[in-house]
Motif scaffolding. Structure first.
Motif, PDB file in Angstrom:
ATOM      1  N   MET A 178       1.017  -1.131  -0.049  1.00 32.98           N
ATOM      2  CA  MET A 178       0.083   0.100   0.036  1.00 32.98           C
ATOM      3  C   MET A 178       0.746   1.211  -0.075  1.00 32.98           C
ATOM      4  N   SER A 179       0.891   1.811  -0.861  1.00 31.17           N
ATOM      5  CA  SER A 179       1.503   3.239  -1.001  1.00 31.17           C
ATOM      6  C   SER A 179       0.638   4.310  -0.636  1.00 31.17           C
ATOM      7  N   ALA A 180       0.804   4.913   0.705  1.00 32.72           N
ATOM      8  CA  ALA A 180      -0.258   5.617   1.163  1.00 32.72           C
ATOM      9  C   ALA A 180      -0.135   7.279   0.694  1.00 32.72           C
ATOM     10  N   GLY A 181       1.001   7.586  -0.111  1.00 35.90           N
ATOM     11  CA  GLY A 181       1.176   8.762  -0.748  1.00 35.90           C
ATOM     12  C   GLY A 181       0.697  10.042   0.044  1.00 35.90           C
ATOM     13  N   SER A 182      -0.480  10.583  -0.778  1.00 32.48           N
ATOM     14  CA  SER A 182      -0.947  11.958  -0.138  1.00 32.48           C
ATOM     15  C   SER A 182      -1.897  11.735   0.641  1.00 32.48           C
ATOM     16  N   GLY A 183      -2.026  10.514   1.006  1.00 32.15           N
ATOM     17  CA  GLY A 183      -3.033  10.306   2.227  1.00 32.15           C
ATOM     18  C   GLY A 183      -4.174   9.279   2.087  1.00 32.15           C
ATOM     19  N   ILE A 184      -4.132   8.164   2.992  1.00 33.72           N
ATOM     20  CA  ILE A 184      -5.253   7.295   3.028  1.00 33.72           C
ATOM     21  C   ILE A 184      -5.876   6.916   4.461  1.00 33.72           C
ATOM     22  N   THR A 185      -7.047   6.341   4.601  1.00 30.61           N
ATOM     23  CA  THR A 185      -7.419   5.756   5.742  1.00 30.61           C
ATOM     24  C   THR A 185      -7.568   4.152   5.459  1.00 30.61           C
ATOM     25  N   HIS A 186      -7.381   3.529   6.614  1.00 32.90           N
ATOM     26  CA  HIS A 186      -7.695   1.910   6.247  1.00 32.90           C
ATOM     27  C   HIS A 186      -7.723   1.295   7.635  1.00 32.90           C
ATOM     28  N   SER A 187      -8.249  -0.026   7.477  1.00 34.14           N
ATOM     29  CA  SER A 187      -8.900  -0.765   8.874  1.00 34.14           C
ATOM     30  C   SER A 187      -8.049  -2.123   8.462  1.00 34.14           C
ATOM     31  N   GLU A 188      -7.615  -2.977   9.416  1.00 34.52           N
ATOM     32  CA  GLU A 188      -7.070  -4.255   9.428  1.00 34.52           C
ATOM     33  C   GLU A 188      -7.847  -4.976  10.439  1.00 34.52           C
ATOM     34  N   PHE A 189      -8.435  -6.387  10.192  1.00 25.64           N
ATOM     35  CA  PHE A 189      -9.334  -7.019  10.956  1.00 25.64           C
ATOM     36  C   PHE A 189      -8.989  -8.620  10.629  1.00 25.64           C
ATOM     37  N   ASN A 190      -8.984  -9.392  11.958  1.00 20.08           N
ATOM     38  CA  ASN A 190      -8.828 -10.791  11.963  1.00 20.08           C
ATOM     39  C   ASN A 190     -10.259 -11.233  11.685  1.00 20.08           C
ATOM     40  N   PRO A 191     -10.587 -11.817  10.491  1.00 19.66           N
ATOM     41  CA  PRO A 191     -12.042 -12.227  10.483  1.00 19.66           C
ATOM     42  C   PRO A 191     -12.324 -13.663  11.076  1.00 19.66           C
ATOM     43  N   SER A 192     -11.261 -14.183  11.400  1.00 14.43           N
ATOM     44  CA  SER A 192     -11.451 -15.665  12.061  1.00 14.43           C
ATOM     45  C   SER A 192     -12.406 -15.487  13.524  1.00 14.43           C
ATOM     46  N   ASP A 193     -12.935 -16.679  13.457  1.00 13.23           N
ATOM     47  CA  ASP A 193     -13.504 -16.842  14.949  1.00 13.23           C
ATOM     48  C   ASP A 193     -12.680 -17.495  15.982  1.00 13.23           C
ATOM     49  N   ASP A 194     -11.658 -18.218  15.621  1.00  6.27           N
ATOM     50  CA  ASP A 194     -10.768 -18.815  16.249  1.00  6.27           C
ATOM     51  C   ASP A 194      -9.350 -18.913  16.267  1.00  6.27           C
ATOM     52  N   LYS A 195      -8.819 -18.235  15.257  1.00  5.51           N
ATOM     53  CA  LYS A 195      -7.603 -18.513  14.739  1.00  5.51           C
ATOM     54  C   LYS A 195      -6.936 -17.113  14.896  1.00  5.51           C
ATOM     55  N   GLN A 196      -5.657 -17.139  15.305  1.00  2.00           N
ATOM     56  CA  GLN A 196      -4.925 -15.824  15.561  1.00  2.00           C
ATOM     57  C   GLN A 196      -4.262 -15.613  13.788  1.00  2.00           C
ATOM     58  N   VAL A 197      -3.909 -14.294  13.836  1.00  2.00           N
ATOM     59  CA  VAL A 197      -3.214 -14.164  12.483  1.00  2.00           C
ATOM     60  C   VAL A 197      -1.941 -13.644  12.916  1.00  2.00           C
ATOM     61  N   SER A 198      -0.821 -14.042  12.189  1.00  2.00           N
ATOM     62  CA  SER A 198       0.589 -13.559  12.354  1.00  2.00           C
ATOM     63  C   SER A 198       1.140 -12.972  11.102  1.00  2.00           C
ATOM     64  N   LEU A 199       1.549 -11.776  11.322  1.00  2.00           N
ATOM     65  CA  LEU A 199       2.168 -10.963  10.337  1.00  2.00           C
ATOM     66  C   LEU A 199       3.270 -10.200  10.619  1.00  2.00           C
ATOM     67  N   PHE A 200       3.971  -9.645   9.345  1.00  2.00           N
ATOM     68  CA  PHE A 200       5.054  -8.611   9.600  1.00  2.00           C
ATOM     69  C   PHE A 200       4.196  -7.521   8.714  1.00  2.00           C
ATOM     70  N   GLN A 201       4.544  -6.416   9.474  1.00  2.00           N
ATOM     71  CA  GLN A 201       4.240  -5.015   8.688  1.00  2.00           C
ATOM     72  C   GLN A 201       5.414  -4.349   8.769  1.00  2.00           C
ATOM     73  N   ILE A 202       5.683  -3.940   7.644  1.00  2.00           N
ATOM     74  CA  ILE A 202       6.973  -3.220   7.306  1.00  2.00           C
ATOM     75  C   ILE A 202       6.753  -1.743   6.538  1.00  2.00           C
TER      76      ILE A 202
END
Length: 238
Positions: free
Chosen positions: A94-118
């Motif tokens: 995602m190139s944020a550039g001049s400006g954005i808004t966003h959301s991030e959500f784990n949709p699972s009922d029972d599993k974690q999500v593991s990630l890198f954000q760079i």
């Protein structure tokens, strides 16, 4: 060669209940004056998000943001109109550039999500925001460097607004791997996602990383066991 080590247990950490995270560089409530960035690499957060939880809508600008999913899935929505679920094996840019808004959500009922954000500083400001997402199979990464992000989209990679290259690779034990620099003035940030490797006199274990500068054209990495690696070549700030 100049070496900066980032041992796994030396990273910053936070536990918000719904989010457990480790900070390679200063971020949020973690501040270390010697760990602000590595060249234009500003953030590498190692996140675990609990089921049905996530980051509410928030803004970004003038940053190249790359998300790598290790396990689970992450639902994304943004002000550009994008809405998708990023799965294990997928990478988001995602190139944020001049400006954005966003959301991030784990949709699972029972599993974690593991990630890198760079996060990587761009080389041009206030560009038009842009989104991309791609899947890379285990075969793509098997005993080779797979280019996932680049300045020009070569080799079916996604592109960012910076002269930086990101690679993933899964390597068998007792392999000798060479990486050729794109620019001898750049630095290389190497993280062991899982496994055990050695480069020069540096022995690295799971979630250890090393930042290398003044490299003479190429870098050799030797695996002591099966290892998954992330390599980021970036311009150094002057």
């Amino acid at each position: 060669m100049n070496v900066v080590q980032y041992r796994s247990d030396s990273r910053g950490s936070a536990d918000y209940g719904w989010l457990k995270t480790r900070y390679t560089f200063s971020f949020a409530n973690y501040y270390c004056p010697s760990r602000i960035n590595f060249g234009v690499l500003r953030v590498l957060n190692d996140d675990i998000v609990e089921p049905k939880m996530g980051f509410g809508t928030h803004p970004h600008d003038n940053m190249e943001i790359i998300t790598i999913i290790h396990e689970g899935a992450l639902e994304h929505k943004d002000s550009m109109g994008n809405g998708s679920v990023i799965q294990k094996g997928e990478v988001q840019v995602m190139s944020a550039g001049s400006g954005i808004t966003h959301s991030e959500f784990n949709p699972s009922d029972d599993k974690q999500v593991s990630l890198f954000q760079i996060w990587i500083f761009p080389n041009k400001k206030n560009i038009q925001p842009r989104y991309d997402q791609s899947f890379y199979s285990e075969d793509d990464l098997n005993n080779q460097w797979k280019l996932i992000v680049s300045p020009d989209g070569n080799e079916n990679s996604m592109w960012i607004q910076q002269d930086a290259w990101l690679y993933l690779g899964n390597f068998d034990s007792n392999k000798s791997i060479e990486y050729q620099l794109k620019n001898p003035d750049n630095g290389v940030f190497l993280m062991v996602i899982d496994g055990e490797v050695k480069t020069g006199d540096n022995e690295l274990f799971s979630k250890d990383a090393v930042g290398l500068t003044a490299i003479e054209n190429s870098l050799t990495i030797e695996t002591s066991k099966q290892s998954k690696l992330l390599l980021i070549e970036v311009p150094m700030l002057k």
